[in-house]
Design a protein around this motif. Structure first.
Motif, PDB file in Angstrom:
ATOM      1  N   VAL A  40      43.643  11.518   3.077  1.00 34.60           N
ATOM      2  CA  VAL A  40      45.053  11.666   3.185  1.00 34.60           C
ATOM      3  C   VAL A  40      45.168  13.097   3.390  1.00 34.60           C
ATOM      4  O   VAL A  40      45.835  13.394   4.537  1.00 34.60           O
ATOM      5  N   GLY A  41      45.389  13.806   2.356  1.00 29.85           N
ATOM      6  CA  GLY A  41      45.345  15.074   1.545  1.00 29.85           C
ATOM      7  C   GLY A  41      45.113  15.881   2.715  1.00 29.85           C
ATOM      8  O   GLY A  41      45.208  16.908   2.908  1.00 29.85           O
ATOM      9  N   ILE A  42      43.769  15.881   3.403  1.00 30.30           N
ATOM     10  CA  ILE A  42      43.329  16.882   3.649  1.00 30.30           C
ATOM     11  C   ILE A  42      43.620  16.453   5.352  1.00 30.30           C
ATOM     12  O   ILE A  42      44.650  17.945   6.122  1.00 30.30           O
ATOM     13  N   PHE A  43      44.198  15.666   5.300  1.00 34.01           N
ATOM     14  CA  PHE A  43      44.804  15.434   7.469  1.00 34.01           C
ATOM     15  C   PHE A  43      46.319  16.511   7.146  1.00 34.01           C
ATOM     16  O   PHE A  43      46.861  16.601   7.746  1.00 34.01           O
ATOM     17  N   LYS A  44      46.704  16.018   5.958  1.00 31.22           N
ATOM     18  CA  LYS A  44      48.292  16.917   5.795  1.00 31.22           C
ATOM     19  C   LYS A  44      48.133  18.125   5.001  1.00 31.22           C
ATOM     20  O   LYS A  44      49.141  18.867   4.891  1.00 31.22           O
ATOM     21  N   SER A  45      47.217  18.296   4.623  1.00 32.64           N
ATOM     22  CA  SER A  45      46.956  19.779   3.665  1.00 32.64           C
ATOM     23  C   SER A  45      47.374  21.191   5.318  1.00 32.64           C
ATOM     24  O   SER A  45      46.510  21.124   5.983  1.00 32.64           O
ATOM     25  N   SER A  46      48.379  22.197   4.838  1.00 37.55           N
ATOM     26  CA  SER A  46      48.099  23.279   6.471  1.00 37.55           C
ATOM     27  C   SER A  46      47.458  24.022   6.140  1.00 37.55           C
ATOM     28  O   SER A  46      46.311  24.881   6.666  1.00 37.55           O
ATOM     29  N   ALA A  47      47.024  23.768   4.918  1.00 34.32           N
ATOM     30  CA  ALA A  47      45.582  24.545   4.214  1.00 34.32           C
ATOM     31  C   ALA A  47      44.724  24.784   4.078  1.00 34.32           C
ATOM     32  O   ALA A  47      43.697  25.708   4.927  1.00 34.32           O
ATOM     33  N   VAL A  48      44.128  23.295   4.350  1.00 35.80           N
ATOM     34  CA  VAL A  48      42.604  22.864   4.832  1.00 35.80           C
ATOM     35  C   VAL A  48      42.636  23.017   6.615  1.00 35.80           C
ATOM     36  O   VAL A  48      41.212  23.356   7.453  1.00 35.80           O
ATOM     37  N   TRP A  49      43.602  22.761   7.434  1.00 40.89           N
ATOM     38  CA  TRP A  49      43.241  23.228   8.898  1.00 40.89           C
ATOM     39  C   TRP A  49      43.511  24.278   8.667  1.00 40.89           C
ATOM     40  O   TRP A  49      43.129  24.726  10.466  1.00 40.89           O
ATOM     41  N   ARG A  50      44.450  25.214   8.244  1.00 37.81           N
ATOM     42  CA  ARG A  50      43.721  27.127   8.605  1.00 37.81           C
ATOM     43  C   ARG A  50      42.554  26.667   8.305  1.00 37.81           C
ATOM     44  O   ARG A  50      41.628  27.808   9.190  1.00 37.81           O
ATOM     45  N   VAL A  51      41.865  26.891   7.581  1.00 39.69           N
ATOM     46  CA  VAL A  51      40.741  26.985   7.053  1.00 39.69           C
ATOM     47  C   VAL A  51      39.607  25.731   8.168  1.00 39.69           C
ATOM     48  O   VAL A  51      38.427  27.086   8.432  1.00 39.69           O
ATOM     49  N   VAL A  52      40.452  25.407   8.636  1.00 40.41           N
ATOM     50  CA  VAL A  52      39.310  24.052   9.852  1.00 40.41           C
ATOM     51  C   VAL A  52      38.808  25.063  10.960  1.00 40.41           C
ATOM     52  O   VAL A  52      38.180  24.831  11.576  1.00 40.41           O
ATOM     53  N   GLY A  53      40.406  25.379  11.162  1.00 42.80           N
ATOM     54  CA  GLY A  53      40.783  25.800  13.221  1.00 42.80           C
ATOM     55  C   GLY A  53      39.657  27.365  12.526  1.00 42.80           C
ATOM     56  O   GLY A  53      38.679  27.468  13.847  1.00 42.80           O
ATOM     57  N   THR A  54      39.804  27.952  11.721  1.00 43.15           N
ATOM     58  CA  THR A  54      38.997  29.203  11.464  1.00 43.15           C
ATOM     59  C   THR A  54      37.651  29.213  11.376  1.00 43.15           C
ATOM     60  O   THR A  54      36.960  29.704  12.340  1.00 43.15           O
ATOM     61  N   THR A  55      37.252  28.001  10.724  1.00 41.48           N
ATOM     62  CA  THR A  55      35.581  27.185  10.919  1.00 41.48           C
ATOM     63  C   THR A  55      35.360  27.577  12.027  1.00 41.48           C
ATOM     64  O   THR A  55      34.310  27.731  12.751  1.00 41.48           O
TER      65      THR A  55
END
Length: 272
Positions: A40-55
């Protein structure tokens, strides 16, 4: 007797693959507390989404460029004479023997501000100031494309070798231009190999760690490096293993899709 021959590989697979994966999955739902809080924390974390978007962005760009270059290389290898075909295939296979770490440091030497590429361009008068090739997404893409070209070329070579060479001349004889014959005959026939190569390159690109870490200079963070940061630096084992598990699930799904597009034995020409 046959079961005994398969016992050793099964034990090795169990110890070095299945057990570590099960530990990762277990930690992802037990640290720091039991449950799916890390996911759940993965989907809520903006930092994770930035990394996923960059990847995702880097992997898409890398895959697109690699497919174009790999297609041209495969097409050339399939259509040259036997002697040159062997030499070119040897060049492709030799690239597997060079460490990814050595490749990354070589690109740093070539592309840095006072590197060979910038010095040559300045000496030729093409540029007046060094171009920032590294410590950004451009450097990461260059390093990843260089490493991934053989992984795109080999499935394409296997696919192109199964195409009847008489079809394009037949299309030319019926009035098609060279471009029309390629676009309407050869390209569609090579599409299964192109799709399988694209999925294969994208899957491998998702797990890149050393190349983004070195050529990105700490300014470009991809998923693998972010997982290492969570585990080694912040000691957030639960979040790191949850992200690793999510990445693993995505890879497995893409492998299933790849298996529906082409048989794995045919991927590198292992079967006719």
């Amino acid at each position: 007797m046959y079961w005994f021959l398969t016992l050793a590989p099964f034990i090795i697979l169990l110890i070095f693959y299945i057990y570590p994966l099960s530990r990762v999955l277990t930690i992802s739902v037990t640290e720091p507390t039991f449950g799916l809080g890390n996911y759940v924390g993965i989907f809520k974390s903006s930092a994770v989404w930035r990394v996923v978007g960059t990847t995702a962005w880097i992997c898409v760009i890398t895959s697109a460029i690699t497919l174009v270059l790999g297609y041209l290389l495969a097409y050339a290898i399939v259509h040259v004479s036997g002697r040159w075909q062997s030499i070119m295939m040897l060049g492709v296979l030799l690239s597997f023997w060079v460490s990814i770490l050595i490749r990354a440091f070589a690109w740093i030497t070539l592309l840095q501000t006072r590197g060979l590429v910038n010095e040559t361009l300045i000496a030729l008068g093409i540029i007046t100031q060094p171009i920032p090739f590294i410590r950004n997404e451009l450097g990461v893409v260059i390093g990843m494309v260089h490493y991934m070209i053989p992984y795109a070329a080999l499935p394409l070579i296997a696919s192109m070798r199964g195409i009847d060479r008489r079809l394009v001349p037949a299309a030319r004889g019926l009035g098609a231009s060279p471009l029309e014959a390629f676009a309407r005959v050869y390209l569609p026939l090579s599409m299964p190999g192109l799709i399988s190569a694209g999925i294969l390159v994208f899957i491998f690109s998702l797990g890149f760690y050393i190349t983004p870490a070195l050529l990105g200079g700490g300014r470009v963070t991809m998923v693998a490096e972010y997982i290492a940061l969570q585990v080694n630096e912040t000691l957030a084992w639960g979040m790191g293993t949850a992200l690793a598990s999510s990445l693993l699930i995505i890879v497995f799904l893409m492998i299933i899709v790849l298996g529906r597009v082409v048989k794995f034995r045919q991927l590198f020409g292992a079967a006719a």
